[in-house]
Design an enzyme around this catalytic site. Structure first.
Site, PDB file in Angstrom:
ATOM      1  N   ASP A 151       0.857  -1.181   0.000  1.00  0.00           N
ATOM      2  CA  ASP A 151       0.000   0.000   0.000  1.00  0.00           C
ATOM      3  C   ASP A 151       0.896   1.235   0.000  1.00  0.00           C
ATOM      4  OD1 ASP A 151      -2.406  -1.419   0.071  1.00  0.00           O
ATOM      5  OD2 ASP A 151      -2.449  -1.473   2.252  1.00  0.00           O
ATOM      6  N   ASP A 165      -7.017  -1.578  -4.468  1.00  0.00           N
ATOM      7  CA  ASP A 165      -8.082  -1.232  -3.524  1.00  0.00           C
ATOM      8  C   ASP A 165      -9.034  -0.209  -4.150  1.00  0.00           C
ATOM      9  OD1 ASP A 165      -6.789  -2.857  -1.654  1.00  0.00           O
ATOM     10  OD2 ASP A 165      -5.716  -1.175  -0.756  1.00  0.00           O
TER      11      ASP A 165
END
Length: 192
Positions: A151, A165
């Site tokens: 991330d 995401d």
């Protein structure tokens, strides 16, 4: 999976309102081409954007200070997330891997019933995002099916996330809109 097939499948009644089990004329095949290619093109684009961005940020940003993109509102900061959204469920990485694999299989199976471009886009975003995060789960450390997702997009006062995401959230949001508007994946519109 039966519920997903029920939603994606053809309606339970024909144009005259006859329900299952009643004598009814055979249902007409939806007009137009199936949208399988659109689904897989969107999925491939979402997947490649996610994969490319992760390769780039791991090579250039991991282990370095966060980069401010928009002042304090948005930074790029690489973290490894073994859990689900918002870092929850770190002990259940293998379950998230199984869920992502199941989503991919269900979307691939249901693709043959798609006649709606909008549903193809929505499911393509879900498929590409699921593939992106599944790739991390399989190939990144600490091991196969237990890998931590990369991330790096860090808005102020929000969780750090990635492009996979974003694709999943956008696809889910589009599905909600399509459902509220009454557009079915087979291209029919119903009014409830």
């Amino acid at each position: 999976m039966a519920e997903a097939e029920r939603i994606i499948g053809t309606p339970d009644s024909d144009a005259d309102g006859a329900a299952d089990g009643e004598a009814a004329a055979p249902a007409e095949r939806p007009k137009g081409k199936r949208k399988i290619i659109a689904l897989f093109v969107v999925a491939l684009l979402a997947y490649l954007l996610d994969l490319g961005s992760k390769l780039l940020v791991v090579a250039e940003l991991e282990g370095r200070e966060p980069i401010r993109v928009v002042g304090d509102l948005l930074t790029f900061h690489v973290i490894r997330n073994p859990g689900a959204a918002f870092g929850m469920g770190e002990a259940f990485t293998i379950i998230f891997t199984f869920i992502a694999a199941t989503v991919i299989v269900v979307i691939a199976r249901l693709a043959r019933k798609l006649y709606s471009t909008w549903w193809a886009i929505a499911l393509g975003l879900l498929l590409g995002g699921a593939l992106g995060n599944l790739t991390d789960r399989i190939f990144r450390s600490p091991g196969v099916f237990e890998g931590a997702v990369v991330d790096f997009i860090a808005p102020a006062h929000f969780a750090v996330f990635n492009l996979a995401d974003s694709a999943i959230v956008c696809g889910g949001f589009l599905i909600v809109i399509l459902s509220f508007r009454g557009l079915d994946p087979d291209g029919t519109v119903h009014k409830d």
